[in-house]
Structure formats: structure tokens, C-alpha cells
Enzyme design. Sequence first.
Site, PDB file in Angstrom:
ATOM      1  N   TYR A 143       0.843  -1.211   0.000  1.00 49.64           N
ATOM      2  CA  TYR A 143       0.000   0.000   0.000  1.00 49.64           C
ATOM      3  C   TYR A 143       0.874   1.257   0.000  1.00 49.64           C
ATOM      4  CZ  TYR A 143      -3.737   3.171   1.600  1.00 49.64           C
ATOM      5  OH  TYR A 143      -4.645   4.198   1.729  1.00 49.64           O
ATOM      6  N   GLU A 145       4.160   1.798  -0.577  1.00 49.49           N
ATOM      7  CA  GLU A 145       5.018   1.994  -1.751  1.00 49.49           C
ATOM      8  C   GLU A 145       4.178   2.121  -3.020  1.00 49.49           C
ATOM      9  OE1 GLU A 145       7.878   2.920  -1.328  1.00 49.49           O
ATOM     10  OE2 GLU A 145       9.113   1.654  -0.041  1.00 49.49           O
ATOM     11  N   GLY A 146       3.052   1.398  -3.066  1.00 50.16           N
ATOM     12  CA  GLY A 146       2.144   1.539  -4.210  1.00 50.16           C
ATOM     13  C   GLY A 146       1.681   2.978  -4.346  1.00 50.16           C
ATOM     14  N   LYS A 147       1.297   3.574  -3.216  1.00 45.12           N
ATOM     15  CA  LYS A 147       0.825   4.967  -3.254  1.00 45.12           C
ATOM     16  C   LYS A 147       1.968   5.933  -3.561  1.00 45.12           C
ATOM     17  CE  LYS A 147      -3.634   4.732  -1.995  1.00 45.12           C
ATOM     18  NZ  LYS A 147      -4.749   5.357  -2.717  1.00 45.12           N
ATOM     19  N   VAL A 186     -11.665   3.194  13.888  1.00 44.89           N
ATOM     20  CA  VAL A 186     -12.888   3.881  14.321  1.00 44.89           C
ATOM     21  C   VAL A 186     -14.095   2.952  14.180  1.00 44.89           C
ATOM     22  CG1 VAL A 186     -14.450   5.802  13.860  1.00 44.89           C
ATOM     23  CG2 VAL A 186     -11.990   6.186  13.811  1.00 44.89           C
ATOM     24  N   GLN A 207       0.059   4.701  20.595  1.00 46.64           N
ATOM     25  CA  GLN A 207       0.274   5.242  19.243  1.00 46.64           C
ATOM     26  C   GLN A 207      -0.833   6.261  18.936  1.00 46.64           C
ATOM     27  OE1 GLN A 207      -0.983   2.251  19.944  1.00 46.64           O
ATOM     28  NE2 GLN A 207      -1.930   1.203  18.226  1.00 46.64           N
ATOM     29  N   ASP A 272       3.465  -0.732  12.348  1.00 40.82           N
ATOM     30  CA  ASP A 272       2.371   0.177  12.697  1.00 40.82           C
ATOM     31  C   ASP A 272       2.971   1.543  13.093  1.00 40.82           C
ATOM     32  OD1 ASP A 272      -0.721  -0.511  13.522  1.00 40.82           O
ATOM     33  OD2 ASP A 272       0.059   1.205  14.631  1.00 40.82           O
TER      34      ASP A 272
HETATM   35  P1  NAD Z   1     -12.767   1.866   0.547  1.00 39.29           P
HETATM   36  O1  NAD Z   1     -12.082   0.547   0.647  1.00 39.29           O
HETATM   37  O2  NAD Z   1     -14.104   2.024   1.179  1.00 39.29           O
HETATM   38  O3  NAD Z   1     -12.904   2.338  -0.969  1.00 39.29           O
HETATM   39  C1  NAD Z   1     -12.067   1.894  -2.000  1.00 39.29           C
HETATM   40  C2  NAD Z   1     -12.938   1.594  -3.211  1.00 39.29           C
HETATM   41  O4  NAD Z   1     -12.095   1.215  -4.306  1.00 39.29           O
HETATM   42  C3  NAD Z   1     -13.904   0.432  -2.970  1.00 39.29           C
HETATM   43  O5  NAD Z   1     -15.181   0.780  -3.440  1.00 39.29           O
HETATM   44  C4  NAD Z   1     -13.288  -0.712  -3.783  1.00 39.29           C
HETATM   45  O6  NAD Z   1     -14.259  -1.667  -4.198  1.00 39.29           O
HETATM   46  C5  NAD Z   1     -12.655   0.051  -4.920  1.00 39.29           C
HETATM   47  N1  NAD Z   1     -11.560  -0.675  -5.561  1.00 39.29           N
HETATM   48  C6  NAD Z   1     -10.505  -1.300  -4.969  1.00 39.29           C
HETATM   49  N2  NAD Z   1      -9.694  -1.839  -5.894  1.00 39.29           N
HETATM   50  C7  NAD Z   1     -10.232  -1.543  -7.118  1.00 39.29           C
HETATM   51  C8  NAD Z   1      -9.871  -1.831  -8.443  1.00 39.29           C
HETATM   52  N3  NAD Z   1      -8.771  -2.545  -8.723  1.00 39.29           N
HETATM   53  N4  NAD Z   1     -10.665  -1.385  -9.447  1.00 39.29           N
HETATM   54  C9  NAD Z   1     -11.788  -0.680  -9.180  1.00 39.29           C
HETATM   55  N5  NAD Z   1     -12.189  -0.371  -7.929  1.00 39.29           N
HETATM   56  C10 NAD Z   1     -11.415  -0.801  -6.903  1.00 39.29           C
HETATM   57  O7  NAD Z   1     -11.741   2.924   1.159  1.00 39.29           O
HETATM   58  P2  NAD Z   1     -11.871   4.499   1.402  1.00 39.29           P
HETATM   59  O8  NAD Z   1     -11.564   4.750   2.834  1.00 39.29           O
HETATM   60  O9  NAD Z   1     -13.122   5.033   0.809  1.00 39.29           O
HETATM   61  O10 NAD Z   1     -10.610   5.019   0.566  1.00 39.29           O
HETATM   62  C11 NAD Z   1     -10.731   5.623  -0.703  1.00 39.29           C
HETATM   63  C12 NAD Z   1      -9.361   6.085  -1.175  1.00 39.29           C
HETATM   64  O11 NAD Z   1      -8.802   7.012  -0.231  1.00 39.29           O
HETATM   65  C13 NAD Z   1      -8.355   4.946  -1.317  1.00 39.29           C
HETATM   66  O12 NAD Z   1      -7.553   5.187  -2.459  1.00 39.29           O
HETATM   67  C14 NAD Z   1      -7.500   5.075  -0.076  1.00 39.29           C
HETATM   68  O13 NAD Z   1      -6.200   4.595  -0.274  1.00 39.29           O
HETATM   69  C15 NAD Z   1      -7.522   6.579   0.167  1.00 39.29           C
HETATM   70  N6  NAD Z   1      -7.284   6.887   1.583  1.00 39.29           N
HETATM   71  C16 NAD Z   1      -8.255   6.693   2.521  1.00 39.29           C
HETATM   72  C17 NAD Z   1      -7.975   6.985   3.851  1.00 39.29           C
HETATM   73  C18 NAD Z   1      -9.013   6.831   4.934  1.00 39.29           C
HETATM   74  O14 NAD Z   1      -8.697   7.080   6.103  1.00 39.29           O
HETATM   75  N7  NAD Z   1     -10.242   6.473   4.659  1.00 39.29           N
HETATM   76  C19 NAD Z   1      -6.708   7.457   4.227  1.00 39.29           C
HETATM   77  C20 NAD Z   1      -5.753   7.600   3.241  1.00 39.29           C
HETATM   78  C21 NAD Z   1      -6.040   7.335   1.918  1.00 39.29           C
HETATM   79  N1  UDP Z   2      -5.999  -0.327  15.826  1.00 39.82           N
HETATM   80  C1  UDP Z   2      -6.399  -0.771  17.064  1.00 39.82           C
HETATM   81  N2  UDP Z   2      -7.485  -1.591  17.128  1.00 39.82           N
HETATM   82  C2  UDP Z   2      -8.200  -1.959  16.037  1.00 39.82           C
HETATM   83  C3  UDP Z   2      -7.790  -1.490  14.767  1.00 39.82           C
HETATM   84  C4  UDP Z   2      -6.680  -0.675  14.684  1.00 39.82           C
HETATM   85  O1  UDP Z   2      -5.793  -0.452  18.103  1.00 39.82           O
HETATM   86  O2  UDP Z   2      -9.187  -2.702  16.206  1.00 39.82           O
HETATM   87  C5  UDP Z   2      -4.845   0.591  15.757  1.00 39.82           C
HETATM   88  C6  UDP Z   2      -3.806   0.264  14.693  1.00 39.82           C
HETATM   89  O3  UDP Z   2      -2.851  -0.637  15.213  1.00 39.82           O
HETATM   90  C7  UDP Z   2      -3.224   1.636  14.431  1.00 39.82           C
HETATM   91  C8  UDP Z   2      -4.406   2.580  14.634  1.00 39.82           C
HETATM   92  O4  UDP Z   2      -5.362   1.852  15.400  1.00 39.82           O
HETATM   93  O5  UDP Z   2      -2.212   1.945  15.358  1.00 39.82           O
HETATM   94  C9  UDP Z   2      -5.057   3.035  13.323  1.00 39.82           C
HETATM   95  O6  UDP Z   2      -5.319   1.855  12.571  1.00 39.82           O
HETATM   96  P1  UDP Z   2      -6.140   1.901  11.192  1.00 39.82           P
HETATM   97  O7  UDP Z   2      -6.075   0.519  10.628  1.00 39.82           O
HETATM   98  O8  UDP Z   2      -7.467   2.508  11.431  1.00 39.82           O
HETATM   99  O9  UDP Z   2      -5.336   2.932  10.290  1.00 39.82           O
HETATM  100  P2  UDP Z   2      -3.776   3.101   9.925  1.00 39.82           P
HETATM  101  O10 UDP Z   2      -2.927   2.221  10.813  1.00 39.82           O
HETATM  102  O11 UDP Z   2      -3.695   2.702   8.510  1.00 39.82           O
HETATM  103  O12 UDP Z   2      -3.522   4.517  10.193  1.00 39.82           O
END
Ligand code: NAD
Ligand code: UDP
Length: 312
Positions: A143, A145-147, A186, A207, A272
Site C-alpha cells: 500500500y 510503496e504503491g501509493k 474507528v 500510538q 504500525d
Molecule cells: P474503501 O475501501 O471504502 O474504498 C475503496 C474503493 O475502491 C472500494 O469501493 C473498492 O471496491 C474500490 N476498488 C478497490 N480496488 C479496485 C480496483 N482494482 N478497481 C476498481 N475499484 C477498486 O476505502 P476508502 O476509505 O473510501 O478510501 C478511498 C481512497 O482514499 C483509497 O484510495 C484510499 O487509499 C484513500 N485513503 C483513505 C484513507 C481513509 O482514512 N479512509 C486514508 C488515506 C487514503
Molecule cells: N488499531 C487498534 N485496534 C483496532 C484497529 C486498529 O488499536 O481494532 C490501531 C492500529 O494498530 C493503528 C491505529 O489503530 O495503530 C489506526 O489503525 P487503522 O487501521 O485505522 O489505520 P492506519 O494504521 O492505517 O492509520
Amino acid sequence: MRILVTGGAGFIGSHLCERLLNEGNEVICLDNFFTGRKANISHLFDHGGFEMIRHDVTQPILLEVDQIYNLACPASPVHYQYNPVKTVKTNVLGMINMLGMAKRVRARILQASTSEVYGDPVEHPQTESYNGNVNPIGLRSCYDEGKRVAETLMMDYHRQSGVDTRIVRIFNTYGERMLENDGRVVSNFIVQALRGKPLTIYGDGSQTRSFCYVSDLVEGFIRLMNAEGDDVHMPVNIGNPGEFTMNELAAEVGTATGRPVDIEYLPLPQDDPKQRKPNIDRAKALLGWEPTVPLRDGLLKTVQYFERTLTF
Ligand code: NAD
Ligand code: UDP
């Protein structure tokens, strides 16, 4: 305008589609339904300006649009680690396909990047100029490195071919329509509290994360997409600078649900990040944007959503 939202049936994407339609645009929602679901967008099906395409962004597609928001990618560690090779393909091939489309039809494109590009940050709070501390070979790397490669592609298509690009670095965002089994903290805590189960804290709960409510994020997206100027192509942090430990978040969820909460401490996952908080000076200066929904209010709305939709 005609606007493509990839990942539009997901959590953030569905809110974005709704907002863009309400502003009078035509919206094409493209999704492979890996973590998205029809229920998130079924209320939009009757809207004359809405279209849905089941498609995977790793495959090319020809569409004619004015703007592209590229959100397709699973966002929760549980889901992006389910098939890590696919996660890399979604970020890299998906980005190339969407940038190819933007180049062909001269559409403006916004990439949903992430605070994960900062990895386990040594600089705190994180500014956009910080290059990050990412493990290239860990379980989160597919994730992170992909981003990072997706950001590289955005900048190279901009410099090499003049594609009109925007990059948002999203910090932890929450709200209605997160999946009950999403796995992020959350929704996990709220679902556990409502079901009378212990809240699972990974590690010792010290954290930190900074949580942004989804409507604030969508506002930031739209402002950046429509911003003009020389400086709009460089990444912009969008997030809420309010910083909480997971122990504090558990207590806040207890207050929001009105339930007594028990805690179960579980092992901390690999890599993490220990701390995360956005510096949002750039978003304030460039977009006049800052978050308006405090954690307490956003948690209450999210709790109400899960109370309506959860099967107990
Ligand atoms: P989500 O998993 O609810 O939404 C991702 C959507 O992309 C889903 O509808 C999924 O079916 C679709 N999808 C996945 N792979 C696909 C593919 N190969 N082709 C077509 N559709 C595909 O997650 P989200 O929280 O709504 O996140 C949306 C975007 O925001 C993502 O790119 C995520 O990396 C980025 N983002 C979200 C957060 C967050 O806290 N929610 C934080 C950082 C970045
Ligand atoms: N986390 C937790 N309990 C859970 C899910 C996540 O304590 O049931 C922690 C996780 O280890 C991280 C933080 O909450 O430290 C945020 O995790 P989340 O997966 O929501 O997002 P990210 O780590 O990608 O920021």
C-alpha cells in the site's frame, strides 16, 4: 462537468459522488466492488446524472470525462493485505490507466494519496516536504510503496506530458458507510462498543492518529481539484490535526456510544506507525481549507449510522 470517480462505491467515494451530483455534475462511478458496495450508492441510481460501471482499474477503459478522482484502492490494512500483489497492481497499473485517460481526453486528475507515504514518521507533525520513513519490504509496503509510485507517476505525467494533476495526502478519515468489518480503528471500536464486546487495542494504545470526518475531506478534495495556479500540482495534506492515542479514542467511543467499554489489548501489527498528525498550513494557504467537524461530533454521527445499519 462529467466527472469520473474510481472507487466511487467505497466509503469516501460514495460521499464524493453524492456531493458532485448535488452540485449539478454528471458522475460516472467506476468500481470493482472489492470493498465497495451497491448499498453505498443505490440512493443515487434514480439521479439522471449518475452512471455506474463495474470495472477494475488495472484494466484499460475508454471514457470521455472532464475530471477524474482516482480513489480505487482498498484502504484498510486488513483488505489491502488480503492480496498484496493486487494492491500494488491497483496502485500502479490503475494509476497508469487513469493518467493515460487524463492525457488522452485532457481531463484534470486528482489522486487519493495517503499519509502512509510518510511511513513511521520521524518528523512530527508531517509537512508535505517530509520524504517519509517507509519500509519497502514489510506487510504495509504494498500500500505505502504503491501509493508512493502513484505519486511519482502523477508528477512524471505532469512534467513529461503536461497532465493537469492534483495529489491529496489523506490522513485517517472516518464516517458513515465504513464497512462494519472494515478493520480500521474507528469502525472497529464503534461496532465492538455497540455489540457490547471489548474494544481491541493493538499494542499498548499509546500510538497516535488524527481523525478527519468525511465531509471535511470531501470539501478539501473539491477545493484542490478546482484550484488554479503554479503550486497546485504538489501534494497537499488533508486531515484533522487533532491528535489522539488509541487509548483516548477508545474513551471517546465510549462517550459517543454511551456504553461502558472494556478493553482487550492485542499484539501491535508489524510496521504500525507510532504517531501521525498532519501539518495543514499548505491546505489553509492554498485552499482556505481547514476541518470543521470535531471528533466528538463526527463520532456521534458515525455511531448513529451504525445504530441504524448494524445487524446485532
Ligand atoms: P474503501 O475501501 O471504502 O474504498 C475503496 C474503493 O475502491 C472500494 O469501493 C473498492 O471496491 C474500490 N476498488 C478497490 N480496488 C479496485 C480496483 N482494482 N478497481 C476498481 N475499484 C477498486 O476505502 P476508502 O476509505 O473510501 O478510501 C478511498 C481512497 O482514499 C483509497 O484510495 C484510499 O487509499 C484513500 N485513503 C483513505 C484513507 C481513509 O482514512 N479512509 C486514508 C488515506 C487514503
Ligand atoms: N488499531 C487498534 N485496534 C483496532 C484497529 C486498529 O488499536 O481494532 C490501531 C492500529 O494498530 C493503528 C491505529 O489503530 O495503530 C489506526 O489503525 P487503522 O487501521 O485505522 O489505520 P492506519 O494504521 O492505517 O492509520
